[in-house]
Design a protein around this motif. Structure first.
Motif, PDB file in Angstrom:
ATOM      1  N   ASN A 217       0.821  -1.200   0.000  1.00  0.00           N
ATOM      2  CA  ASN A 217       0.000   0.000   0.000  1.00  0.00           C
ATOM      3  C   ASN A 217       0.862   1.259   0.000  1.00  0.00           C
ATOM      4  N   LEU A 220      -1.096   5.016   4.367  1.00  0.00           N
ATOM      5  CA  LEU A 220      -2.471   4.823   4.830  1.00  0.00           C
ATOM      6  C   LEU A 220      -2.672   5.584   6.131  1.00  0.00           C
ATOM      7  N   HIS A 221      -3.928   5.757   6.509  1.00  0.00           N
ATOM      8  CA  HIS A 221      -4.254   6.316   7.813  1.00  0.00           C
ATOM      9  C   HIS A 221      -3.974   5.221   8.840  1.00  0.00           C
ATOM     10  N   SER A 222      -3.035   5.490   9.754  1.00  0.00           N
ATOM     11  CA  SER A 222      -2.631   4.417  10.666  1.00  0.00           C
ATOM     12  C   SER A 222      -3.729   4.079  11.651  1.00  0.00           C
ATOM     13  N   HIS A 224      -6.834   3.761  10.879  1.00  0.00           N
ATOM     14  CA  HIS A 224      -7.731   2.811  10.233  1.00  0.00           C
ATOM     15  C   HIS A 224      -7.084   1.446  10.005  1.00  0.00           C
ATOM     16  N   TYR A 225      -5.813   1.462   9.543  1.00  0.00           N
ATOM     17  CA  TYR A 225      -5.238   0.208   9.075  1.00  0.00           C
ATOM     18  C   TYR A 225      -4.012  -0.261   9.858  1.00  0.00           C
ATOM     19  N   VAL A 323       0.178   8.414  10.133  1.00  0.00           N
ATOM     20  CA  VAL A 323       0.463   7.747   8.875  1.00  0.00           C
ATOM     21  C   VAL A 323       0.999   6.336   9.119  1.00  0.00           C
ATOM     22  N   LEU A 324       0.513   5.423   8.316  1.00  0.00           N
ATOM     23  CA  LEU A 324       1.128   4.103   8.201  1.00  0.00           C
ATOM     24  C   LEU A 324       1.868   4.164   6.867  1.00  0.00           C
ATOM     25  N   PRO A 325       3.196   4.354   6.912  1.00  0.00           N
ATOM     26  CA  PRO A 325       3.896   4.622   5.651  1.00  0.00           C
ATOM     27  C   PRO A 325       3.933   3.400   4.746  1.00  0.00           C
TER      28      PRO A 325
ATOM     29  N   GLU B 282      -9.215  -0.531  -1.318  1.00  0.00           N
ATOM     30  CA  GLU B 282      -8.016  -0.753  -2.113  1.00  0.00           C
ATOM     31  C   GLU B 282      -6.829  -1.042  -1.213  1.00  0.00           C
ATOM     32  N   SER B 284      -4.442  -3.559   0.837  1.00  0.00           N
ATOM     33  CA  SER B 284      -4.009  -4.948   0.937  1.00  0.00           C
ATOM     34  C   SER B 284      -3.559  -5.230   2.358  1.00  0.00           C
ATOM     35  N   MET B 300      -9.112  -4.020  14.101  1.00  0.00           N
ATOM     36  CA  MET B 300      -9.184  -2.588  13.812  1.00  0.00           C
ATOM     37  C   MET B 300     -10.100  -1.845  14.772  1.00  0.00           C
ATOM     38  N   ASP B 307       1.296   1.396  16.745  1.00  0.00           N
ATOM     39  CA  ASP B 307       1.876   1.615  15.419  1.00  0.00           C
ATOM     40  C   ASP B 307       3.138   2.440  15.512  1.00  0.00           C
ATOM     41  N   ILE B 308       4.073   2.141  14.617  1.00  0.00           N
ATOM     42  CA  ILE B 308       5.244   3.004  14.451  1.00  0.00           C
ATOM     43  C   ILE B 308       4.940   3.897  13.249  1.00  0.00           C
ATOM     44  N   ASN B 309       4.865   5.188  13.483  1.00  0.00           N
ATOM     45  CA  ASN B 309       4.470   6.119  12.419  1.00  0.00           C
ATOM     46  C   ASN B 309       5.651   6.782  11.721  1.00  0.00           C
ATOM     47  N   ARG B 335      -3.398   3.046  19.896  1.00  0.00           N
ATOM     48  CA  ARG B 335      -4.839   3.158  19.673  1.00  0.00           C
ATOM     49  C   ARG B 335      -5.533   2.344  20.748  1.00  0.00           C
ATOM     50  N   THR B 403     -14.384   2.187  14.467  1.00  0.00           N
ATOM     51  CA  THR B 403     -13.323   2.729  13.622  1.00  0.00           C
ATOM     52  C   THR B 403     -12.022   2.638  14.399  1.00  0.00           C
ATOM     53  N   GLY B 404     -10.944   2.476  13.679  1.00  0.00           N
ATOM     54  CA  GLY B 404      -9.641   2.518  14.334  1.00  0.00           C
ATOM     55  C   GLY B 404      -9.198   3.946  14.581  1.00  0.00           C
ATOM     56  N   GLY B 405      -9.890   4.885  13.945  1.00  0.00           N
ATOM     57  CA  GLY B 405      -9.521   6.283  14.071  1.00  0.00           C
ATOM     58  C   GLY B 405     -10.001   6.874  15.384  1.00  0.00           C
TER      59      GLY B 405
END
Lengths: 467, 467
Positions: A217, A220-222, A224-225, A323-325, B282, B284, B300, B307-309, B335, B403-405
């Motif tokens: 990918n 992505l929005h970290s 969310h994913y 961000v999830l890079p 979209e 993966s 999620m 997460d590592i951003n 999160r 939501t994960g947000g």
């Protein structure tokens, strides 16, 4: 008074003139890695060509794909035995940024007395303009005293050492005949301490690799994913943390293939000379992981190592961004010892990484460098002669030391052209080379120059090795 | 024709005028995170104040430490029962870089027909100018049909949502009386699919941490000291790779304290609605590590994650530099789910890191955020009314989704002010929000606006909950 003493006195008597000239050279901003440095590079090359011509050399500026090489030759051989000596130095310098960290203008050197030491500050003051100046001035003084050079002389002054010498292999190939000499003196290395000289006899090989991990990918929005999609920084961290085991040993398959353990004799020698060597400097070893079973000096000089030199990915700040890079990358360097094959190490690393890339993700490799380690023979007669010359000047024996650093030139000359190389220099770790407030001092310049005269004396006494 | 139908027709009949106005708003580059966006922010706030005043609100621009809030109130209560509704949206947008990746100018929207869909491209087209515009236009249409607003109305339009709403807590504290309402409608979230509406009822909490590892040395030559001195990137990689175990579980002490496992009922509900939900987008999931025992949707929405951003240290290129850096840093986000304490998680993480810092090295922490997860009551009468309104418009039931947000505002309103919050929006994951070529479409704008009219109808039917 002997001619030798006249040559040594010539150096002492002309010291102020010599320093003034050196300051003219340091004042030229010959920064090889910046486009704005091109003018300084050209100016420094012309300045050196002029100086060498004035001393009596035939000096040319040889253009390359990159920055030019100043190549000078003496026309006659005063001894008739064909003894031919090559001298190498580099006239380019590192950038100066951040300029605000300098206490002195990097291109306006002047002598300042600090605690009884007469220092001068400037970019290139130590690395490497004072180095090349020491053998040029020694040749000038010798000629003044003896009316001739000590042997047939070739001088090679490079203008892109600080950018990794990209044009060097091609230059050496083109000028292999002109460079054929009995011995090459490389002047761009360290003393053992402020009072004890050194000759560097072991140089490591070097392989650079950059790896870039890409997930399926884009960013992505970290929020969310992050919980479910691949995170390239996490993958990269996992790979990097697996390169060493808990004992500081490198886990790559076959990494130690062909590596001979440090001999007992070598260990003994290093133990004697290196006691406290590292802690004398301003470098702390706290928190470092040294390969189990080896002292710091053994690890630095005698063991192959892997370093992570850089890493980047995702949000670099300043603010938060969820961000999830999609990509993350790291730069590594491999420092090799004799008998390690650079390309085999590179291949093993690439296999190691590839095996750890999860499904759907991929890795891109970008390789640079690839030089073998060099171990110079310590019983070489020129090396022994140089050691005697250094000891005569400093009144302390020259340490035969290793280094963790690589000088690809040395491998190219010794292995490519079959030249014996003697690596000498008067840099100290406290000179702040590559850093703000780089400096050198008058006494080291004087004694360094005198050292070369004494080395000429010993080398010519030794005579031509094929005699 | 009923007043409701007149309001709905009003929306359809005035659609071209409404779109033209929205395009004026999208054309204003109100980028909150860039200094050059300040003028656009001021212009957008003034534009909105003007529109809201024209519809019949008393609208003010409230300055804050950061960007201003547009706060609008209706002066009379048409019902006399004191029902008071709060609407929230944000008028700031993300930056547009890299501009060359846009196929359409980000600030010149126009309607383009693509495969039968009438799209418009622009920064903020989806996130979030069309969102706030949907409830403003619904209020305008309702007033045209009913000659009054559906209840006493408060509208809060924020100008720094995309920078993490730093001034929001202070603003909410200062205006707590003005913001007291029976229910807050937050319009900045997703639909379930292009044809099925959604209400978001579970939002994760959020903790940001930046860690910077510092070794005892400044930058060193990695050739000289790489084998022996501490490497902060290696230390950082080792720490980051230890945060998760092989099963994708977070290893921080007490991280799961207070976390209730996802109930069977919830699992069942999500399983029914979420089948294939992620793969429809979209995104993966290849290479991602999902906590063992949970489906992607469960991870999620229902599981706490780390997460590592971002990560950085040493040489970032382009060329090679043999540096052993003195510092390296990473940014992480946590999160959280309901019943996790943000400060306890932060403390546990800091202990985890500190315990892994070798002697002589140190770590600096920089914390941001710290919001609790929010679980909104699904049997709230306003939420049920909103769900009925959405279903009436879209002819499909509204999905109650997680939501994960995180939307820190929701926690501040629901927990700080005790407000019931209903989180609704018409964004789709295919809208490319925060990315080049962000877009929206005319039909979604029309049906989104009509949805709000139907929600007003259901909410006012419901009556004042304290009646």
């Amino acid at each position: 008074m002997s001619k030798l003493d006249r040559a040594l006195n010539e150096i002492d008597d002309n010291l102020q003139t010599s320093i003034a000239k050196l300051f003219d050279l340091i004042a030229i901003p010959s920064i090889s890695s910046e486009a704005s440095g091109a003018r300084g590079i050209a100016e420094a090359a012309a300045w050196l060509q002029n100086e060498l011509t004035e001393i009596g050399f035939t000096a040319e500026i040889i253009t390359t794909q990159g920055h030019p090489v100043v190549l000078a030759k003496s026309t006659q051989n005063p001894r008739g035995d064909g003894l031919r000596l090559l001298f190498y130095g580099h006239y380019d310098v590192q950038p100066v940024a951040p300029l605000e960290d300098w206490s002195h203008d990097p291109f306006t050197p002047r002598v300042i007395e600090e605690d009884g030491v007469h220092r001068f500050y400037g970019r290139g003051a130590s690395d490497s303009k004072s180095q090349l100046w020491s053998f040029i001035e020694a040749l000038r003084a010798w000629k003044a005293a003896y009316d001739s050079f000590p042997a047939e002389i070739v001088i090679m002054l490079e203008g892109e050492e600080e950018t990794g010498s990209p044009s060097l292999p091609d230059f050496i190939e083109r000028y292999r005949d002109a460079l054929q000499c009995d011995v090459a003196f490389i002047c761009d290395s360290d003393m053992w301490s402020p009072t004890q000289p050194a000759i560097t006899t072991q140089l490591k090989g070097l392989v650079h690799e950059k790896i870039t991990i890409k997930t399926p990918n884009a960013d992505l929005h970290s929020g969310h994913y992050g919980a479910v999609a691949a995170n390239p920084i996490r993958i990269l961290s996992t790979i990097l943390s697996a390169i060493h085991d808990a004992h500081g040993r490198v886990t790559l398959d076959g990494f130690y293939d062909g590596v001979q353990d440090i001999s007992q004799g070598q260990r003994q020698q290093w133990r004697l000379i290196a006691d406290g060597a590292i802690s004398e400097g301003e470098v702390s070893l706290l928190g470092g992981i040294i390969e189990a079973g080896y002292s710091p000096v053994e690890a630095m000089w005698g063991r192959p190592t892997v370093d992570i030199n850089g890493i980047s990915g995702g949000n670099q700040g300043p603010g938060e961004r969820s961000v999830l890079p999609g990509t993350a990358s790291a730069r590594l360097s491999f420092r090799l010892v004799a008998d390690q094959n650079p390309e085999a190490v590179r291949e093993s690393f690439r296999k190691f990484v590839t095996a750890r890339i999860p499904d759907g993700c991929r890795v891109e490799f970008e390789g640079h460098g690839g030089s073998n380690a060099v171990r110079l023979l310590e019983n070489n007669p020129f090396l022994k002669a140089a050691a005697r010359g250094l000891e005569a000047e400093w009144q302390e024996p020259a340490v035969l030391k290793g280094t963790g650093g690589a000088i690809p030139l040395v491998g190219q000359l010794s292995q490519g052209l079959g030249l014996d190389c003697v690596v000498i220099g008067f840099i100290l770790s406290s000179d702040a080379i590559h850093a703000p407030d780089e400096h050198y001092d008058v006494e080291r310049l004087r004694k360094g120059t005198r050292s070369w005269v004494r080395i000429f004396e010993e080398v010519t006494k030794e005579g031509h090795p094929t005699d």
